[in-house]
Design an enzyme around this catalytic site. Sequence first.
Site, PDB file in Angstrom:
ATOM      1  N   HIS A   1       0.858  -1.191   0.000  1.00 20.73           N
ATOM      2  CA  HIS A   1       0.000   0.000   0.000  1.00 20.73           C
ATOM      3  C   HIS A   1       0.894   1.241   0.000  1.00 20.73           C
ATOM      4  CE1 HIS A   1      -2.729   3.081   1.538  1.00 20.73           C
ATOM      5  NE2 HIS A   1      -3.720   2.283   1.227  1.00 20.73           N
TER       6      HIS A   1
ATOM      7  N   CYS B   1      -3.799   2.577  -4.498  1.00 24.36           N
ATOM      8  CA  CYS B   1      -4.697   3.406  -3.699  1.00 24.36           C
ATOM      9  C   CYS B   1      -4.739   4.802  -4.309  1.00 24.36           C
ATOM     10  CB  CYS B   1      -4.220   3.457  -2.251  1.00 24.36           C
ATOM     11  SG  CYS B   1      -5.241   4.555  -1.244  1.00 24.36           S
TER      12      CYS B   1
ATOM     13  N   HIS C   1      -7.779   0.385  -4.075  1.00 23.80           N
ATOM     14  CA  HIS C   1      -8.473   1.247  -3.109  1.00 23.80           C
ATOM     15  C   HIS C   1      -8.930   2.458  -3.901  1.00 23.80           C
ATOM     16  CE1 HIS C   1      -6.389  -0.044   0.912  1.00 23.80           C
ATOM     17  NE2 HIS C   1      -7.046  -1.018   0.343  1.00 23.80           N
TER      18      HIS C   1
ATOM     19  N   ASP D   1     -12.604   3.084  -0.755  1.00 24.14           N
ATOM     20  CA  ASP D   1     -11.731   3.377   0.379  1.00 24.14           C
ATOM     21  C   ASP D   1     -12.263   4.623   1.082  1.00 24.14           C
ATOM     22  OD1 ASP D   1      -9.604   3.058   2.066  1.00 24.14           O
ATOM     23  OD2 ASP D   1      -8.206   4.169   0.803  1.00 24.14           O
ATOM     24  N   HIS D   2     -12.497   4.498   2.326  1.00 23.56           N
ATOM     25  CA  HIS D   2     -13.033   5.592   3.142  1.00 23.56           C
ATOM     26  C   HIS D   2     -14.391   6.045   2.600  1.00 23.56           C
ATOM     27  CE1 HIS D   2      -8.713   6.793   4.505  1.00 23.56           C
ATOM     28  NE2 HIS D   2      -8.986   5.519   4.684  1.00 23.56           N
TER      29      HIS D   2
ATOM     30  N   TYR E   1     -14.411   4.947   8.018  1.00 25.53           N
ATOM     31  CA  TYR E   1     -15.050   3.657   7.745  1.00 25.53           C
ATOM     32  C   TYR E   1     -16.520   3.601   8.147  1.00 25.53           C
ATOM     33  CZ  TYR E   1     -10.629   2.157   6.035  1.00 25.53           C
ATOM     34  OH  TYR E   1      -9.510   2.055   5.260  1.00 25.53           O
TER      35      TYR E   1
HETATM   36  C1  DNO Z   1      -6.462   3.637   5.588  1.00 25.50           C
HETATM   37  C2  DNO Z   1      -5.879   2.464   4.943  1.00 25.50           C
HETATM   38  C3  DNO Z   1      -4.463   2.204   5.402  1.00 25.50           C
HETATM   39  C4  DNO Z   1      -4.028   0.838   4.938  1.00 25.50           C
HETATM   40  C5  DNO Z   1      -2.658   0.422   5.350  1.00 25.50           C
HETATM   41  C6  DNO Z   1      -2.257  -0.766   4.550  1.00 25.50           C
HETATM   42  O1  DNO Z   1      -7.617   3.729   5.736  1.00 25.50           O
HETATM   43  O2  DNO Z   1      -5.989   2.507   3.578  1.00 25.50           O
HETATM   44  O3  DNO Z   1      -4.409   2.262   6.772  1.00 25.50           O
HETATM   45  O4  DNO Z   1      -4.891  -0.122   5.475  1.00 25.50           O
HETATM   46  O5  DNO Z   1      -1.764   1.424   5.231  1.00 25.50           O
HETATM   47  O6  DNO Z   1      -1.252  -1.460   5.206  1.00 25.50           O
END
Ligand code: DNO
Length: 396
Positions: A237, A275, A302, A355-356, A372
Amino acid sequence: MISNLEQTFRWFGPNDAVTLAAIKQTGATGIVNALHHIPCGDVWSVEEIKQRNEMINAAGLRWSVVESVNIHESIKTAGPQRDEYIEKYIATLKNLGKCGIKTVCYNFMPVLDWTRTNLDFRLPNNASALRYHAPAVAAFDLYILERENAADDFTTTEQQQAKAFFDSISEEQKKQLTNTVMAGLPGTDEVFTIAEFKEHLKKYSDTDANKLKQNLSYFLNAIVPAAEEAGIKMCIHPDDPPFPILGLPRVVSTEKDLLDIVNSCPSDSNGITFCTGSLGARGDNDLPGMVNRLGPHIHFLHLRNVQREPDGSFYEADHLNGSNDMYAVMKNVILEQKRREATGRDDIAIPMRPDHGHKLLDDFNYNTYPGYSIIGRLKGLAELRGLEMGIKRSIV
Ligand code: DNO
């Protein structure tokens, strides 16, 4: 028609206020999960993994991706115990492989995982978003952490903005800023004290970006053969934010970084979590082009967007709005899927998660991990799958 991306949703485990039953209603079929209760570095046993897997299966869902098996600090700093922790990491990968869980996300950010300064930034519609305010981080660094030589990392203007910001906030707000910046691993309630964080910083005094990169390559060359054997695809990531903060080096922030990583140990098992939110906080990251060029290495997506601000700050925008062109990103993801199909690869349904998400509507009644929420993420997922379908129908 080319198969869909696998729609997944992150779940933090049995203590998450967002239940598996709720996730099932979003239309996602895959779960992104980790055993957050096991301390970083310890081996995940087959029993523990099986137990969690059964819980997910019982809800009619599949455990698609592990996010994350976190990396012990001694591996990042090449400390005396690094080989011991690498052995433990390999044992966890083998156990995951035995249980049929084959995609593993991780990051290589020193000390802290992702960093924000404001977990309740209100947008004009009163939705709550996460924000990274650059002057706040500089103010924390210069006047709260009081890190030695911190001033060298900021221009005169940045220092002035930091001072003005620091002078404008109350004692209570300073405490809140400290707690927000010092938050530890996602899925835990851990928050470092200033003294603890300073101890961590010391351990990095002789680890610059070059050394950190070497340590990552050492780690990969040690674990990738075992991952291959276990049938596991590792996917790193990116850094969030994708530039050095608080004097800590960063090595997973740009296209060049990602290329160096995949080339340091070429293997299907050494891939990327793409991401868009993390990489998209830098205006010089060409996201669609990166998907195009790094495509074969992408094992996990992501998807979210950020709105960049002129001073290096950003906030999390709607999934399809903001500074990055999500249409162009999705289109290139689909073209990558087509290439995979043409070359006979079996991993066409790349797992993706919204993501988020903002806090919206009823989300305010739940105590969820920052970013989340359920409704905010459901909105993101619904928009993303609509975008995917629209592009697929028109180009495939
Ligand atoms: C945040 C996430 C990160 C991710 C880590 C992966 O919401 O995208 O915390 O889980 O960095 O190791």
